[in-house]
Design a protein around this motif. Structure first.
Motif, PDB file in Angstrom:
ATOM      1  N   SER A  98       7.282  -7.978  16.083  1.00 34.72           N
ATOM      2  CA  SER A  98       6.110  -7.834  15.238  1.00 34.72           C
ATOM      3  C   SER A  98       5.549  -6.432  15.388  1.00 34.72           C
ATOM      4  N   SER A 134      -0.206  -4.235  14.746  1.00 35.51           N
ATOM      5  CA  SER A 134      -1.110  -4.054  13.607  1.00 35.51           C
ATOM      6  C   SER A 134      -2.426  -3.402  13.983  1.00 35.51           C
ATOM      7  N   GLU A 186      -7.986  -7.970   5.224  1.00 30.74           N
ATOM      8  CA  GLU A 186      -7.166  -8.831   4.394  1.00 30.74           C
ATOM      9  C   GLU A 186      -7.726  -8.957   2.983  1.00 30.74           C
ATOM     10  N   GLU A 217       7.571  -3.383   6.363  1.00 25.49           N
ATOM     11  CA  GLU A 217       7.635  -4.843   6.463  1.00 25.49           C
ATOM     12  C   GLU A 217       6.224  -5.438   6.485  1.00 25.49           C
ATOM     13  N   GLU A 218       5.335  -4.780   7.206  1.00 25.34           N
ATOM     14  CA  GLU A 218       3.945  -5.222   7.271  1.00 25.34           C
ATOM     15  C   GLU A 218       3.270  -5.113   5.901  1.00 25.34           C
ATOM     16  N   TYR A 241       4.673  -5.204   3.009  1.00 24.98           N
ATOM     17  CA  TYR A 241       5.223  -6.191   2.082  1.00 24.98           C
ATOM     18  C   TYR A 241       4.399  -7.480   2.120  1.00 24.98           C
ATOM     19  N   GLU A 242       4.064  -7.897   3.322  1.00 24.94           N
ATOM     20  CA  GLU A 242       3.344  -9.162   3.486  1.00 24.94           C
ATOM     21  C   GLU A 242       1.851  -9.036   3.216  1.00 24.94           C
ATOM     22  N   THR A 243       1.271  -7.906   3.590  1.00 22.74           N
ATOM     23  CA  THR A 243      -0.184  -7.779   3.484  1.00 22.74           C
ATOM     24  C   THR A 243      -0.667  -7.057   2.228  1.00 22.74           C
ATOM     25  N   MET A 292       2.716  -8.297  -1.648  1.00 22.48           N
ATOM     26  CA  MET A 292       2.695  -9.693  -2.093  1.00 22.48           C
ATOM     27  C   MET A 292       1.340 -10.088  -2.682  1.00 22.48           C
ATOM     28  N   ARG A 293       0.292  -9.322  -2.363  1.00 25.22           N
ATOM     29  CA  ARG A 293      -1.043  -9.622  -2.888  1.00 25.22           C
ATOM     30  C   ARG A 293      -1.374  -8.801  -4.127  1.00 25.22           C
ATOM     31  N   LYS A 310       7.874 -11.734  -7.394  1.00 21.52           N
ATOM     32  CA  LYS A 310       8.528 -12.505  -6.344  1.00 21.52           C
ATOM     33  C   LYS A 310      10.026 -12.604  -6.617  1.00 21.52           C
TER      34      LYS A 310
END
Length: 395
Positions: free
Chosen positions: A25, A28, A90, A213-214, A216-218, A221-222, A228
């Motif tokens: 991980s 962050s 977030e 990678e971080e 992409y998720e945070t 994707m938002r 997708k």
């Protein structure tokens, strides 16, 4: 080699020797929100040897277990961030951009950048994929992102953007820029050379890879334009391995392992002993490993160890892989170069040993090392690289 050897295990780990699978991980807290035995010499033709008896010990209930990597392990230099700050982060706008330099960082100390310039799985109002420039340094003291439409992607745009980063953040242009996409090599190289910067094609952009990678998720994707299931436009190369150049040949090799405490000692002494090689900032990467945990590695011995290590030092060594289907070891360097580093005779025993080594590497989250020595029984290394075998980023 460079530390004590462990006892020999003939077979790969069974169900009674389960390895604790670590997950890697990113740390962050540093991300800003958008606002052995003797071996016969290798023959010169294919760097081969007789079947190895690998000096390898697998953790069991009586041995140190691998610790899971903690995503929020912060280094001593990191600034403590309240937990509620992440809750607020977030909710930040994923369409916004980032321009940040740590206030405690001396701008002149940021001499190397890690850079990615590529499309993202996001569509603009025209239905075209958005491109993004992401820049950081290895410590994440510098962080910069900017979106671009797909019709302005060229070396001039990138050159202007790098000058903007320098001006806006008050940092000098870097001495080197590392990047990991072979498809962007022409644009990045041209932009860098016009600015007097050395372009370095390298997959040792670990802070950048994990940050993507971080993001992409945070972030991605938002984003309201996120698509997708969209595949990366510029996928990473994984070419067929080539024959090893003559200047990189060794004479003997062995699968080995070292306690993590010994790994730390080797890395910390690289500069003071003038040893070739490279370490990793494990604190930044969020990796916590017990001092007694055994880290798998490859030891290579040569009577010309120093010149061999010097040649290796200029290659941006990325990872070592045991390919059991071909009966060989593969050395990955730069961004898309793979060499058949050594071969071995395929037998049930050698296959089991290679599989065991790869299993140990996987259990360490991809962490492993390469050591170059004058003799396999020596306690000293002339070259030492700590390596992290990461999967490609999702973008």
């Amino acid at each position: 080699m460079c530390g004590s050897r462990s006892t020999i295990t003939e077979n790969p780990p069974s169900s009674s020797h389960c390895l604790s699978m670590a997950t890697l991980s990113f740390n962050s807290t540093r991300i800003k929100s958008p606002s052995l035995q003797s071996h016969k010499p290798f023959s010169k033709s294919h760097f081969s040897t007789k079947p190895n008896n690998v000096p390898f010990l697998f953790p069991s209930k009586t041995h140190p277990q691998l610790h899971h990597f903690k995503p929020n392990s912060i280094s001593e230099s990191s600034v403590s961030v309240p937990e509620e700050a992440f809750d607020d982060a977030e909710e930040d706008d994923p369409t916004s951009e980032l321009s940040y330099l740590d206030s405690e960082t001396d701008p002149s100390s940021v001499t190397e950048w890690e850079l990615d310039f590529c499309s993202r799985p996001i569509l603009d109002i025209r239905g075209k994929k958005i491109w993004e420039l992401v820049v950081c340094d290895s410590s994440l003291s510098l962080q910069y992102t900017k979106y671009f439409p797909n019709n302005v992607i060229n070396s001039v745009t990138l050159k202007d953007a790098m000058e903007t980063i320098s001006e806006d953040l008050g940092v000098p242009l870097p001495e080197k820029v590392r990047f990991f996409r072979s498809q962007m090599q022409t644009i990045i190289t041209k932009s860098c050379k016009e600015l007097g910067i050395k372009p370095v094609p390298s997959k040792r952009c670990l802070s950048l890879l994990l940050w993507l990678e971080e993001r992409y998720e945070t972030i991605y994707m938002r984003h309201p334009g996120f698509q997708k299931g969209s595949k990366p436009l510029l996928a990473l190369d994984n070419p067929f391995p080539m024959e090893l150049p003559e200047n990189l040949f060794g004479e003997k090799w062995a699968f080995v392992q070292l306690p993590f405490s010994a790994i730390r000692e080797e890395i910390s002494s690289l500069d003071e002993r003038f040893v070739f090689g490279a370490g990793l900032d494990l604190d930044l990467l969020g990796i916590e490993v017990d001092e007694n945990t055994l880290i798998p590695g490859l030891a290579v011995a040569s009577s010309r160890a120093k010149p061999l290590a010097a040649w290796m030092n200029g290659l941006e060594v990325c990872s070592v892989e045991a390919d059991t289907s071909r009966g060989c070891l593969i050395l990955s360097v730069g961004i898309s170069t793979r060499y058949v580093y050594a071969t071995y005779k395929k037998t049930p025993t050698t296959t089991s040993e290679a599989e065991a080594w790869e299993a140990a590497k996987k259990a360490c989250g991809g962490l492993h090392f390469l050591a170059i020595q004058e003799d396999l029984d020596s306690d000293d290394c002339v070259g030492f690289w700590l390596l992290l075998d990461l999967p490609p980023p999702p973008v």
